[in-house]
Design an enzyme around this catalytic site. Structure first.
Site, PDB file in Angstrom:
ATOM      1  N   ASP A   1       3.228   6.628   1.014  1.00 30.77           N
ATOM      2  CA  ASP A   1       4.570   6.235   1.436  1.00 30.77           C
ATOM      3  C   ASP A   1       5.353   5.803   0.189  1.00 30.77           C
ATOM      4  O   ASP A   1       5.422   4.626  -0.144  1.00 30.77           O
ATOM      5  CB  ASP A   1       4.449   5.081   2.441  1.00 30.77           C
ATOM      6  CG  ASP A   1       5.791   4.610   2.950  1.00 30.77           C
ATOM      7  OD1 ASP A   1       6.728   5.422   2.992  1.00 30.77           O
ATOM      8  OD2 ASP A   1       5.891   3.417   3.316  1.00 30.77           O
TER       9      ASP A   1
ATOM     10  N   GLU B   1      -1.916   4.707   1.964  1.00 29.91           N
ATOM     11  CA  GLU B   1      -2.026   4.499   3.403  1.00 29.91           C
ATOM     12  C   GLU B   1      -2.886   5.594   4.033  1.00 29.91           C
ATOM     13  O   GLU B   1      -3.118   6.638   3.438  1.00 29.91           O
ATOM     14  CB  GLU B   1      -0.635   4.549   4.076  1.00 29.91           C
ATOM     15  CG  GLU B   1       0.346   3.527   3.521  1.00 29.91           C
ATOM     16  CD  GLU B   1       1.586   3.340   4.396  1.00 29.91           C
ATOM     17  OE1 GLU B   1       1.544   3.702   5.598  1.00 29.91           O
ATOM     18  OE2 GLU B   1       2.588   2.830   3.869  1.00 29.91           O
TER      19      GLU B   1
ATOM     20  N   GLU C   1       2.032  -4.607  -6.120  1.00 29.50           N
ATOM     21  CA  GLU C   1       1.006  -5.653  -6.121  1.00 29.50           C
ATOM     22  C   GLU C   1       0.148  -5.614  -7.382  1.00 29.50           C
ATOM     23  O   GLU C   1      -0.150  -6.651  -7.963  1.00 29.50           O
ATOM     24  CB  GLU C   1       0.097  -5.503  -4.886  1.00 29.50           C
ATOM     25  CG  GLU C   1       0.804  -5.691  -3.572  1.00 29.50           C
ATOM     26  CD  GLU C   1      -0.021  -5.168  -2.409  1.00 29.50           C
ATOM     27  OE1 GLU C   1       0.105  -3.964  -2.089  1.00 29.50           O
ATOM     28  OE2 GLU C   1      -0.824  -5.947  -1.852  1.00 29.50           O
TER      29      GLU C   1
ATOM     30  N   ASP D   1       6.005   3.840  10.385  1.00 26.99           N
ATOM     31  CA  ASP D   1       5.139   3.247   9.380  1.00 26.99           C
ATOM     32  C   ASP D   1       4.893   1.780   9.713  1.00 26.99           C
ATOM     33  O   ASP D   1       5.843   1.033   9.969  1.00 26.99           O
ATOM     34  CB  ASP D   1       5.772   3.386   7.990  1.00 26.99           C
ATOM     35  CG  ASP D   1       4.742   3.151   6.894  1.00 26.99           C
ATOM     36  OD1 ASP D   1       3.553   3.463   7.113  1.00 26.99           O
ATOM     37  OD2 ASP D   1       5.134   2.640   5.831  1.00 26.99           O
TER      38      ASP D   1
ATOM     39  N   LYS E   1      12.588   4.002   1.746  1.00 29.65           N
ATOM     40  CA  LYS E   1      11.394   4.742   2.165  1.00 29.65           C
ATOM     41  C   LYS E   1      11.761   6.019   2.903  1.00 29.65           C
ATOM     42  O   LYS E   1      10.933   6.562   3.629  1.00 29.65           O
ATOM     43  CB  LYS E   1      10.519   3.838   3.044  1.00 29.65           C
ATOM     44  CG  LYS E   1       9.828   2.753   2.229  1.00 29.65           C
ATOM     45  CD  LYS E   1       9.468   1.577   3.074  1.00 29.65           C
ATOM     46  CE  LYS E   1       8.749   0.509   2.278  1.00 29.65           C
ATOM     47  NZ  LYS E   1       7.373   0.884   1.917  1.00 29.65           N
TER      48      LYS E   1
ATOM     49  N   GLN F   1      14.732  -1.321  -1.818  1.00 29.41           N
ATOM     50  CA  GLN F   1      14.139  -2.061  -0.691  1.00 29.41           C
ATOM     51  C   GLN F   1      14.513  -3.540  -0.736  1.00 29.41           C
ATOM     52  O   GLN F   1      14.899  -4.136   0.274  1.00 29.41           O
ATOM     53  CB  GLN F   1      12.611  -1.898  -0.741  1.00 29.41           C
ATOM     54  CG  GLN F   1      11.852  -2.578   0.401  1.00 29.41           C
ATOM     55  CD  GLN F   1      10.334  -2.381   0.272  1.00 29.41           C
ATOM     56  OE1 GLN F   1       9.862  -1.659  -0.616  1.00 29.41           O
ATOM     57  NE2 GLN F   1       9.579  -3.002   1.143  1.00 29.41           N
TER      58      GLN F   1
ATOM     59  N   THR G   1       7.557  11.087   1.939  1.00 35.47           N
ATOM     60  CA  THR G   1       6.244  10.584   2.325  1.00 35.47           C
ATOM     61  C   THR G   1       5.299  11.765   2.210  1.00 35.47           C
ATOM     62  O   THR G   1       5.542  12.808   2.819  1.00 35.47           O
ATOM     63  CB  THR G   1       6.259  10.066   3.782  1.00 35.47           C
ATOM     64  OG1 THR G   1       7.248   9.036   3.891  1.00 35.47           O
ATOM     65  CG2 THR G   1       4.912   9.506   4.181  1.00 35.47           C
TER      66      THR G   1
ATOM     67  N   THR H   1       0.400  -0.058   3.840  1.00 36.57           N
ATOM     68  CA  THR H   1      -0.357  -0.108   2.587  1.00 36.57           C
ATOM     69  C   THR H   1      -1.719  -0.748   2.806  1.00 36.57           C
ATOM     70  O   THR H   1      -1.821  -1.810   3.414  1.00 36.57           O
ATOM     71  CB  THR H   1       0.423  -0.933   1.548  1.00 36.57           C
ATOM     72  OG1 THR H   1       1.722  -0.391   1.446  1.00 36.57           O
ATOM     73  CG2 THR H   1      -0.272  -0.910   0.199  1.00 36.57           C
TER      74      THR H   1
ATOM     75  N   HIS I   1      -1.832  -7.126   2.001  1.00 33.64           N
ATOM     76  CA  HIS I   1      -0.583  -6.543   1.490  1.00 33.64           C
ATOM     77  C   HIS I   1       0.628  -7.363   1.944  1.00 33.64           C
ATOM     78  O   HIS I   1       1.500  -7.694   1.148  1.00 33.64           O
ATOM     79  CB  HIS I   1      -0.460  -5.094   1.965  1.00 33.64           C
ATOM     80  CG  HIS I   1       0.857  -4.450   1.640  1.00 33.64           C
ATOM     81  ND1 HIS I   1       1.231  -4.127   0.352  1.00 33.64           N
ATOM     82  CD2 HIS I   1       1.907  -4.096   2.431  1.00 33.64           C
ATOM     83  CE1 HIS I   1       2.446  -3.579   0.362  1.00 33.64           C
ATOM     84  NE2 HIS I   1       2.878  -3.560   1.617  1.00 33.64           N
TER      85      HIS I   1
ATOM     86  N   ARG J   1       9.422 -13.698  -0.920  1.00 35.20           N
ATOM     87  CA  ARG J   1       9.969 -14.776  -0.106  1.00 35.20           C
ATOM     88  C   ARG J   1       9.413 -16.150  -0.476  1.00 35.20           C
ATOM     89  O   ARG J   1      10.078 -16.952  -1.099  1.00 35.20           O
ATOM     90  CB  ARG J   1       9.751 -14.511   1.388  1.00 35.20           C
ATOM     91  CG  ARG J   1      10.581 -13.361   1.942  1.00 35.20           C
ATOM     92  CD  ARG J   1      10.390 -13.207   3.432  1.00 35.20           C
ATOM     93  NE  ARG J   1       8.977 -13.291   3.796  1.00 35.20           N
ATOM     94  CZ  ARG J   1       8.360 -14.394   4.230  1.00 35.20           C
ATOM     95  NH1 ARG J   1       9.055 -15.496   4.439  1.00 35.20           N
ATOM     96  NH2 ARG J   1       7.071 -14.388   4.487  1.00 35.20           N
TER      97      ARG J   1
ATOM     98  N   GLU K   1       2.581   3.841  -1.968  1.00 38.54           N
ATOM     99  CA  GLU K   1       1.822   2.991  -1.052  1.00 38.54           C
ATOM    100  C   GLU K   1       0.634   3.808  -0.554  1.00 38.54           C
ATOM    101  O   GLU K   1       0.812   4.883   0.028  1.00 38.54           O
ATOM    102  CB  GLU K   1       2.686   2.516   0.132  1.00 38.54           C
ATOM    103  CG  GLU K   1       3.710   1.475  -0.298  1.00 38.54           C
ATOM    104  CD  GLU K   1       4.433   0.798   0.869  1.00 38.54           C
ATOM    105  OE1 GLU K   1       4.435   1.357   1.986  1.00 38.54           O
ATOM    106  OE2 GLU K   1       4.995  -0.295   0.643  1.00 38.54           O
TER     107      GLU K   1
ATOM    108  N   ARG L   1      11.305   0.131  -4.740  1.00 35.04           N
ATOM    109  CA  ARG L   1      11.250  -1.320  -4.531  1.00 35.04           C
ATOM    110  C   ARG L   1      12.581  -2.016  -4.764  1.00 35.04           C
ATOM    111  O   ARG L   1      12.900  -3.023  -4.113  1.00 35.04           O
ATOM    112  CB  ARG L   1      10.191  -1.940  -5.446  1.00 35.04           C
ATOM    113  CG  ARG L   1       8.794  -1.436  -5.209  1.00 35.04           C
ATOM    114  CD  ARG L   1       8.328  -1.719  -3.798  1.00 35.04           C
ATOM    115  NE  ARG L   1       6.970  -1.226  -3.571  1.00 35.04           N
ATOM    116  CZ  ARG L   1       6.435  -1.065  -2.371  1.00 35.04           C
ATOM    117  NH1 ARG L   1       7.133  -1.362  -1.286  1.00 35.04           N
ATOM    118  NH2 ARG L   1       5.208  -0.615  -2.242  1.00 35.04           N
TER     119      ARG L   1
END
Ligand code: MN
Length: 421
Positions: free
Chosen positions: A238, A206, A369, A131, A258, A245, A262, A355, A138, A147, A204, A242
């Site tokens: 996907d 994709e 998001e 992936d 993840k 993660q 999927t 994504t 994204h 971050r 996600e 969160r």
């Protein structure tokens, strides 16, 4: 006429808004109540055409039994010349002015069935799943949330199609129910981690692409070689935990967050069918290193939508609408990069785009998001709201390329969330 010609017509009635006109002809694997053995078919309008039956009737000139299999892998292994010739032959057999299948009532009764009567299976045997993380929007949104708001992209992002090796064992077909995963959770407010059901379950949006030709270990790929190895494309969800993660991803990236499911759509749309919809991707600045440089239109103009239906809603509501053309790194660049270390690629490898988020607020490809990490929940018709997915929620993704009077579409990938086991 070329199988992509917009003027082609089939003797099968296909509505203008169908995803599966004669210009598409995507491959899938299906079974029926009367014949439970999964076999390869193509979608045409509201029907499935049984390619194993066509071959048994000697209308396709291919190695014996290549479609009488529970995956498209054996067919993919035959290579791009055969893919192209077979698609042209199937197109010919479905044309309104070709009598071979049209006027053979016995064969039509055997080989053509309403799609609603077919059970659709995972179309390929997934050998490896990788992936990527190739939408700049994204990556910037996630970087800003997790971050640094002022400097959201890490310095490598503009130079490398960033990705991780995922799990082939958990790729499932549309309609498969998804249990909420367990994992280690440590919200920022907690001092120590705990183990339990994920509380921040997400999707996600994709596009996945399927590798249909192998490369040898130690061999790098040119842009042209990589292009020729891509068999086709599929919608891919996907599913992502969160909270798991956020705790686990430093320093090696996503792992269990993840690795539970999927989902992909049942039809693989061929690369050739998407040719008319090529478009330019975003300008790449700084220029990529020479091995990643590409000329020309390397993205696809492909509309993508996500709809959510909670147990209280009577119909799904659209929560995002974006386009595949926004992706910064192309599928070919991803494949070239993947093999650049000498990593061997296999027939049946599935590579996710990452994504797909566009520049606008309603073009975001994840709830993370759309709800800005749960702080601005998505408002749904009927008054409910969602920061993340709840048990019983059903998520549907759709995608298509719009032609003049027809569309080349993917169908849908659906998944419903069940409580943790
Ligand atoms: Mn992903």
């Amino acid at each position: 006429m070329h199988p992509n010609d917009p003027h082609l017509r089939s003797f099968i009635d296909v509505k203008a808004d169908s995803d599966f006109p004669i210009q598409n002809l995507p491959y899938g694997v299906f079974s029926t109540a009367s014949d439970a053995s999964p076999r390869v078919g193509i979608a045409i309008g509201d029907y499935v055409l049984d390619l194993a039956a066509l071959q048994a009737a000697k209308l396709l000139d291919l190695p014996d039994g290549v479609f009488a299999q529970p995956s498209i892998n054996a067919f993919m292994a035959l290579g791009p010349r055969v893919w192209s010739a077979t698609r042209a032959r199937i197109s010919e057999l479905l044309r309104h002015d070709n009598a071979e299948l049209r006027d053979n009532a016995a064969l039509r009764a055997k080989a053509l069935m309403p799609m609603r009567d077919a059970k659709l299976h995972l179309p390929l045997r997934v050998e490896g799943f990788t992936d990527f993380y190739s939408s700049k929007e994204h990556a910037s949104n996630v970087g800003a949330m997790f971050r640094d708001k002022t400097n959201p992209l890490l310095p490598n992002w503009l130079h490398i199609p960033i990705g991780y090796n995922g799990r082939a064992s958990t790729v499932v077909v549309s309609g498969t129910k998804i249990h909420r995963p367990h994992g280690q959770l440590k919200p920022p407010s907690a001092d120590v981690p705990s183990f339990g059901p994920c509380k921040r379950l997400d999707f996600e949006l994709e596009i996945g692409f399927v590798v249909g030709q192998p490369s040898a270990r130690g061999e790098m790929l040119s842009e042209q070689q990589a292009e020729q190895m891509i068999f086709g494309f599929t919608l891919l969800n996907d599913w992502s935990a969160r909270d798991i993660q956020q705790w686990e991803y430093v320093p090696l990236g996503p792992f269990q967050a993840k690795a539970f499911a999927t989902s992909i759509s049942p039809w693989i749309v061929t690369r050739e069918a998407l040719e008319p919809f090529r478009t330019h991707g975003p300008a790449q600045d700084p220029a990529p290193l020479p091995y990643l440089q590409q000329q020309g239109a390397n993205n696809y103009d492909m509309a993508l939508e996500v709809a959510l239906c909670t147990p209280k809603m009577t119909e799904a509501a659209r929560i995002s609408a974006t386009n595949f053309k926004y992706m910064y790194w192309s599928s070919v660049q991803q494949l070239v990069h993947h093999a650049s270390s000498g990593c061997a690629m296999s027939v049946g490898d599935l590579l996710g785009s990452g994504t797909v988020s566009g520049p606008e607020k309603d073009q975001l490809g994840s709830l993370l998001e759309l709800s800005w990490n749960g702080t601005q929940p998505v408002q749904l018709p009927g008054g409910e709201q969602r920061g993340f997915l709840e048990d019983g929620d059903s998520l549907v993704m759709r995608g298509w390329c719009q032609g003049d009077g027809y569309r080349v579409g993917f169908g849908e990938v659906e998944g419903t969330v069940l409580a943790a086991k």
